[in-house]
Design a protein around this motif. Sequence first.
Motif, PDB file in Angstrom:
ATOM      1  N   GLY A 165       2.258  10.714   1.206  1.00 47.58           N
ATOM      2  CA  GLY A 165       1.908   9.606   0.314  1.00 47.58           C
ATOM      3  C   GLY A 165       0.915   8.630   0.895  1.00 47.58           C
ATOM      4  N   GLY A 166       0.100   9.095   1.853  1.00 45.30           N
ATOM      5  CA  GLY A 166      -0.835   8.192   2.519  1.00 45.30           C
ATOM      6  C   GLY A 166      -1.772   7.456   1.586  1.00 45.30           C
ATOM      7  N   TYR A 167      -2.217   8.132   0.526  1.00 45.25           N
ATOM      8  CA  TYR A 167      -3.148   7.493  -0.409  1.00 45.25           C
ATOM      9  C   TYR A 167      -2.427   6.629  -1.441  1.00 45.25           C
ATOM     10  CZ  TYR A 167      -7.252  10.108   1.206  1.00 45.25           C
ATOM     11  OH  TYR A 167      -8.302  10.602   1.946  1.00 45.25           O
ATOM     12  N   ARG A 168      -1.115   6.595  -1.401  1.00 43.51           N
ATOM     13  CA  ARG A 168      -0.354   5.803  -2.367  1.00 43.51           C
ATOM     14  C   ARG A 168       0.365   4.603  -1.722  1.00 43.51           C
ATOM     15  NH1 ARG A 168       1.269  11.081  -3.325  1.00 43.51           N
ATOM     16  NH2 ARG A 168       3.408  10.641  -2.607  1.00 43.51           N
ATOM     17  N   ARG A 169       0.209   4.448  -0.421  1.00 39.24           N
ATOM     18  CA  ARG A 169       0.932   3.393   0.291  1.00 39.24           C
ATOM     19  C   ARG A 169      -0.035   2.291   0.699  1.00 39.24           C
ATOM     20  NH1 ARG A 169       4.095   7.001   4.654  1.00 39.24           N
ATOM     21  NH2 ARG A 169       4.439   4.932   5.588  1.00 39.24           N
TER      22      ARG A 169
ATOM     23  N   THR B 144       0.325  -0.440   2.114  1.00 32.79           N
ATOM     24  CA  THR B 144       0.541  -1.091   3.411  1.00 32.79           C
ATOM     25  C   THR B 144      -0.221  -0.408   4.536  1.00 32.79           C
ATOM     26  OG1 THR B 144       2.545   0.247   3.686  1.00 32.79           O
ATOM     27  CG2 THR B 144       2.809  -1.988   2.778  1.00 32.79           C
ATOM     28  N   LEU B 145      -0.705   0.802   4.322  1.00 31.38           N
ATOM     29  CA  LEU B 145      -1.464   1.499   5.360  1.00 31.38           C
ATOM     30  C   LEU B 145      -2.941   1.126   5.356  1.00 31.38           C
ATOM     31  CD1 LEU B 145       0.000   5.113   4.979  1.00 31.38           C
ATOM     32  CD2 LEU B 145       0.532   3.454   6.783  1.00 31.38           C
ATOM     33  N   TRP B 146      -3.386   0.437   4.314  1.00 29.22           N
ATOM     34  CA  TRP B 146      -4.818   0.276   4.097  1.00 29.22           C
ATOM     35  C   TRP B 146      -5.267  -1.166   4.296  1.00 29.22           C
ATOM     36  CZ3 TRP B 146      -7.843   4.526   2.730  1.00 29.22           C
ATOM     37  CH2 TRP B 146      -7.136   5.701   2.457  1.00 29.22           C
ATOM     38  N   LEU B 147      -6.479  -1.318   4.809  1.00 28.08           N
ATOM     39  CA  LEU B 147      -7.149  -2.602   4.753  1.00 28.08           C
ATOM     40  C   LEU B 147      -7.339  -3.003   3.290  1.00 28.08           C
ATOM     41  CD1 LEU B 147      -9.900  -1.888   7.441  1.00 28.08           C
ATOM     42  CD2 LEU B 147      -7.947  -3.438   7.715  1.00 28.08           C
ATOM     43  N   SER B 148      -7.440  -4.274   3.040  1.00 27.86           N
ATOM     44  CA  SER B 148      -7.552  -4.736   1.661  1.00 27.86           C
ATOM     45  C   SER B 148      -8.764  -4.121   0.962  1.00 27.86           C
ATOM     46  CB  SER B 148      -7.649  -6.267   1.623  1.00 27.86           C
ATOM     47  OG  SER B 148      -7.842  -6.728   0.310  1.00 27.86           O
ATOM     48  N   ASP B 149      -9.930  -4.165   1.606  1.00 27.21           N
ATOM     49  CA  ASP B 149     -11.125  -3.574   1.003  1.00 27.21           C
ATOM     50  C   ASP B 149     -10.957  -2.072   0.834  1.00 27.21           C
ATOM     51  OD1 ASP B 149     -12.350  -6.006   0.857  1.00 27.21           O
ATOM     52  OD2 ASP B 149     -13.679  -5.691   2.568  1.00 27.21           O
ATOM     53  N   GLY B 150     -10.272  -1.448   1.778  1.00 26.19           N
ATOM     54  CA  GLY B 150     -10.048  -0.019   1.684  1.00 26.19           C
ATOM     55  C   GLY B 150      -9.166   0.347   0.505  1.00 26.19           C
ATOM     56  N   TRP B 151      -8.098  -0.426   0.304  1.00 27.96           N
ATOM     57  CA  TRP B 151      -7.198  -0.150  -0.819  1.00 27.96           C
ATOM     58  C   TRP B 151      -7.911  -0.353  -2.152  1.00 27.96           C
ATOM     59  CZ3 TRP B 151      -3.235   2.613  -1.665  1.00 27.96           C
ATOM     60  CH2 TRP B 151      -2.417   2.409  -2.789  1.00 27.96           C
ATOM     61  N   GLN B 152      -8.743  -1.376  -2.238  1.00 26.48           N
ATOM     62  CA  GLN B 152      -9.515  -1.571  -3.465  1.00 26.48           C
ATOM     63  C   GLN B 152     -10.474  -0.406  -3.702  1.00 26.48           C
ATOM     64  OE1 GLN B 152     -11.380  -5.425  -3.887  1.00 26.48           O
ATOM     65  NE2 GLN B 152      -9.697  -6.460  -2.829  1.00 26.48           N
ATOM     66  N   THR B 153     -11.068   0.090  -2.621  1.00 27.78           N
ATOM     67  CA  THR B 153     -11.991   1.215  -2.756  1.00 27.78           C
ATOM     68  C   THR B 153     -11.259   2.472  -3.206  1.00 27.78           C
ATOM     69  OG1 THR B 153     -13.420   0.293  -1.020  1.00 27.78           O
ATOM     70  CG2 THR B 153     -13.678   2.635  -1.525  1.00 27.78           C
ATOM     71  N   VAL B 154     -10.118   2.743  -2.601  1.00 30.79           N
ATOM     72  CA  VAL B 154      -9.330   3.925  -2.953  1.00 30.79           C
ATOM     73  C   VAL B 154      -8.900   3.878  -4.410  1.00 30.79           C
ATOM     74  CG1 VAL B 154      -7.077   5.021  -2.596  1.00 30.79           C
ATOM     75  CG2 VAL B 154      -8.520   4.484  -0.639  1.00 30.79           C
TER      76      VAL B 154
ATOM     77  N   ARG C 248     -10.200   2.019  -6.852  1.00 30.32           N
ATOM     78  CA  ARG C 248     -11.345   1.973  -7.763  1.00 30.32           C
ATOM     79  C   ARG C 248     -11.941   3.361  -7.985  1.00 30.32           C
ATOM     80  NH1 ARG C 248     -13.847  -1.634  -5.335  1.00 30.32           N
ATOM     81  NH2 ARG C 248     -15.337  -0.442  -4.101  1.00 30.32           N
ATOM     82  N   HIS C 249     -12.021   4.156  -6.912  1.00 32.00           N
ATOM     83  CA  HIS C 249     -12.646   5.475  -7.021  1.00 32.00           C
ATOM     84  C   HIS C 249     -11.638   6.599  -7.229  1.00 32.00           C
ATOM     85  CE1 HIS C 249     -16.571   3.873  -6.015  1.00 32.00           C
ATOM     86  NE2 HIS C 249     -16.102   3.347  -4.895  1.00 32.00           N
ATOM     87  N   GLY C 250     -10.357   6.288  -7.158  1.00 28.93           N
ATOM     88  CA  GLY C 250      -9.357   7.312  -7.360  1.00 28.93           C
ATOM     89  C   GLY C 250      -9.288   8.333  -6.240  1.00 28.93           C
TER      90      GLY C 250
END
Length: 455
Positions: free
Chosen positions: A268-272, A274-284, A286-288
């Motif tokens: 579930g790395g792409y769904r958690r 808490t593992l991501w930087l804020s900008d990174g989570w927004q990027t993930v 936004r782009h799916g």
Amino acid sequence: MALTTNTSVTDRANASATSSTRPARRCLRYRHVRATTLQLCEPLEVEDYVVQSMPDASPAKWHLAHTSWFFEQFLLKPMLSGYQAYHEDFEYLFNSYYQSVGPMHQRPRRGLLSRPTVQEIMRYRMHVDRHIESLLDAHADDDQLAALLELGVNHEQQHQELLLTDIKHLFSCNPLLPAYRSAALRGTATKSAAPTGDSALPSMARPMTFIAFDGGVQAIGAPSRHGRPDERFCFDNEQPRHRLLVAPFALADRLVTSGEYLDFIRDGGYRRATLWLSDGWQTVTRHGWNRPLYWSESLDAEFTLAGLQDLDNDTPVSHLSYYEADAFARWAGARLPTEAEWELAAAGLPVQGNLLEAGTLHPRPARAHCRDRSELQQLFGDTWEWTASPYVAYPGYRSASGALGEYNGKFMCNQWVLRGGSCATPAEHIRASYRNFFYPDTRWQFAGLRLACNA
């Protein structure tokens, strides 16, 4: 048929370079690098040269023209008496980002340049090559010319790698998923034609170990060249060499593999968040994103320069953004190394590995066994390694004056440093102090990661 290119130029260079003098070696090196670029284009059909798959990529034809423009703009025009430019409009069409030179064609619209034709660009390259050799003959002992020539050669080597990564992205956008070269993966593991189940091949990668390094006040950066043109080349962003305090650290002895990254996805790395930087989570979000670029939705295949291939768990994972590399490191209970840590670990080691000359054009697994378990593997080649360091100037850095000062310095904002080269990097182009840099959401380059931790 693929467009015929003049790849015998290296043989002619070898035959004509009867002297071991520095000017002769410079001319030979120039010819070799220019011929290599054309050799990389040999698998292409003429239609492949023109298309631009995204704003960050450029058509192959543009790479061929821009590298010639660089030599024309910065060597021929200012240094060869009586030189006449090949075409007055080329200064506009093939300027990349040198504002000091003048206006330029918009980067996202390079794929609209159906004219000049590919054949015309090849004639342009021949024109530039002929006049560069005249320039070298006329100014054989000019140290300034030698320095500019070496910069131009290294610039072309950068575009050789970009040409390959841009072609890979272009071909990945084609529903036919064509291969750039069917033998591109020479030396990699043999894979079955039809994987079964929902998993990739079972992992045979040897366990990852961490190698400890002492801290203290350490020096990084390329040594000063003292104005001697035949010293080892470096870009200005690798200097000045300087000292900094480094805490004790440890680096993984190999790169993170596709199989290890697959575990991250399945956990579930792409769904958690808490593992991501804020900008990174927004990027993930936004782009799916839910897997590396070029991986199939079923997670059992990836697109390569040899076409679609079964996913090999043992090969280093590549085509990751900085955000993905950072999230994986957090998931693994580790971190990314700083660029200082990476350089200190690589300093003094020979530049050898899966680089462009190996011909695989794809990452290869680390060796299953090695004589020395403390040996760091895959430092050079396979994939560029994201670091935790922002791309900023070293203390005391000053960019060059004039247009060439725009080469590196003006990009020292909002980008991150990568180290080590990739399977598409020429071996003679890379070194321990080399600093590559991209925006953190960049994925079309051969970029992976090596884990680090505090010692």
